[in-house]
Design a protein around this motif. Structure first.
Motif, PDB file in Angstrom:
ATOM      1  N   UNK A  19       0.825  -1.206   0.000  1.00  0.00           N
ATOM      2  CA  UNK A  19       0.000   0.000   0.000  1.00  0.00           C
ATOM      3  C   UNK A  19       0.860   1.258   0.000  1.00  0.00           C
ATOM      4  N   UNK A  20       1.934   1.242   0.793  1.00  0.00           N
ATOM      5  CA  UNK A  20       2.808   2.412   0.885  1.00  0.00           C
ATOM      6  C   UNK A  20       3.498   2.681  -0.443  1.00  0.00           C
ATOM      7  N   UNK A  21       3.994   1.641  -1.095  1.00  0.00           N
ATOM      8  CA  UNK A  21       4.689   1.824  -2.373  1.00  0.00           C
ATOM      9  C   UNK A  21       3.773   2.502  -3.384  1.00  0.00           C
ATOM     10  N   UNK A  22       2.521   2.096  -3.407  1.00  0.00           N
ATOM     11  CA  UNK A  22       1.554   2.712  -4.317  1.00  0.00           C
ATOM     12  C   UNK A  22       1.227   4.131  -3.854  1.00  0.00           C
ATOM     13  N   UNK A  23       1.054   4.310  -2.538  1.00  0.00           N
ATOM     14  CA  UNK A  23       0.616   5.595  -1.991  1.00  0.00           C
ATOM     15  C   UNK A  23       1.662   6.691  -2.009  1.00  0.00           C
ATOM     16  N   UNK A  24       2.949   6.356  -2.037  1.00  0.00           N
ATOM     17  CA  UNK A  24       3.991   7.389  -1.971  1.00  0.00           C
ATOM     18  C   UNK A  24       4.476   7.846  -3.337  1.00  0.00           C
ATOM     19  N   UNK A  25       3.898   7.280  -4.384  1.00  0.00           N
ATOM     20  CA  UNK A  25       4.325   7.681  -5.732  1.00  0.00           C
ATOM     21  C   UNK A  25       4.087   9.174  -5.938  1.00  0.00           C
ATOM     22  N   UNK A  26       5.180   9.908  -6.140  1.00  0.00           N
ATOM     23  CA  UNK A  26       5.097  11.340  -6.376  1.00  0.00           C
ATOM     24  C   UNK A  26       4.800  12.160  -5.134  1.00  0.00           C
ATOM     25  N   UNK A  27       4.944  11.563  -3.940  1.00  0.00           N
ATOM     26  CA  UNK A  27       4.623  12.250  -2.684  1.00  0.00           C
ATOM     27  C   UNK A  27       5.886  12.336  -1.835  1.00  0.00           C
ATOM     28  N   UNK A  28       6.056  13.444  -1.133  1.00  0.00           N
ATOM     29  CA  UNK A  28       7.150  13.562  -0.175  1.00  0.00           C
ATOM     30  C   UNK A  28       6.959  12.490   0.896  1.00  0.00           C
ATOM     31  N   UNK A  29       8.003  11.713   1.156  1.00  0.00           N
ATOM     32  CA  UNK A  29       7.863  10.587   2.091  1.00  0.00           C
ATOM     33  C   UNK A  29       7.602  11.033   3.525  1.00  0.00           C
ATOM     34  N   UNK A  86      11.433   2.720   0.425  1.00  0.00           N
ATOM     35  CA  UNK A  86      10.423   2.231  -0.517  1.00  0.00           C
ATOM     36  C   UNK A  86      10.324   3.121  -1.745  1.00  0.00           C
ATOM     37  N   UNK A  87      10.478   4.410  -1.543  1.00  0.00           N
ATOM     38  CA  UNK A  87      10.398   5.323  -2.679  1.00  0.00           C
ATOM     39  C   UNK A  87      11.590   5.135  -3.617  1.00  0.00           C
ATOM     40  N   UNK A  88      12.740   4.797  -3.059  1.00  0.00           N
ATOM     41  CA  UNK A  88      13.961   4.662  -3.857  1.00  0.00           C
ATOM     42  C   UNK A  88      14.190   3.246  -4.383  1.00  0.00           C
ATOM     43  N   UNK A  89      13.634   2.243  -3.712  1.00  0.00           N
ATOM     44  CA  UNK A  89      13.888   0.856  -4.087  1.00  0.00           C
ATOM     45  C   UNK A  89      12.617   0.086  -4.343  1.00  0.00           C
TER      46      UNK A  89
END
Length: 139
Positions: A19-29, A86-89
């Motif tokens: 869920x996080x990987x999908x939810x953080x796309x294009x969002x500041x972590x 998650x955002x980077x990998x």
């Protein structure tokens, strides 16, 4: 009975990663972590009030408060780092490396809590560490 909750924890942790990987796309972590934290805060306090556990606040000792605060800080830093990872990998890389925390917890529990290091726990921790290094260094 503990293992049922542990398995459910693993299931929810896995869902968290997806869920996080999908939810953080294009969002500041950090923003994503803040939003996630508010949701957890609401759910946790709803559970406290549902069970009537709020009456136990007055019985918490200074030691309870110190270590619960430290645990909360550690959790927050863990989530911040986890979301950035998650955002980077890839989830398939980040989630297994994150589980190195299991091996670290085994060692710290032996050092600080006096929990026994049995052959079974040593082998398990070693395999987790080996798997982590495979995920990091072999592509």
């Amino acid at each position: 009975m503990w293992w049922i909750y542990a398995l459910l924890s693993a299931l929810f942790a896995a869902l968290t990663a997806i869920f996080a990987k999908i939810g953080i796309k294009g969002v500041d972590t950090d923003l994503a972590t803040g939003i996630r934290t508010v949701i957890i805060l609401i759910l946790a306090w709803l559970l406290v009030f549902y069970k009537g556990s709020q009456n136990g606040i007055g019985s918490l000792t200074k030691v309870n408060w110190i270590f619960l605060i430290l645990s909360g800080c550690a959790t927050g830093f863990s989530w911040i780092c986890y979301f950035k990872a998650l955002q980077l990998g890839e989830v398939s890389q980040v989630a297994p490396v994150d589980k190195l925390s299991v091996a670290i917890a085994i060692v710290l529990a032996a050092i600080f809590l006096g929990e026994p290091l049995t052959p079974k726990t040593i082998i398990a921790a070693t395999l987790i560490m080996a798997g982590t290094f495979v995920m990091i260094f072999f592509k």
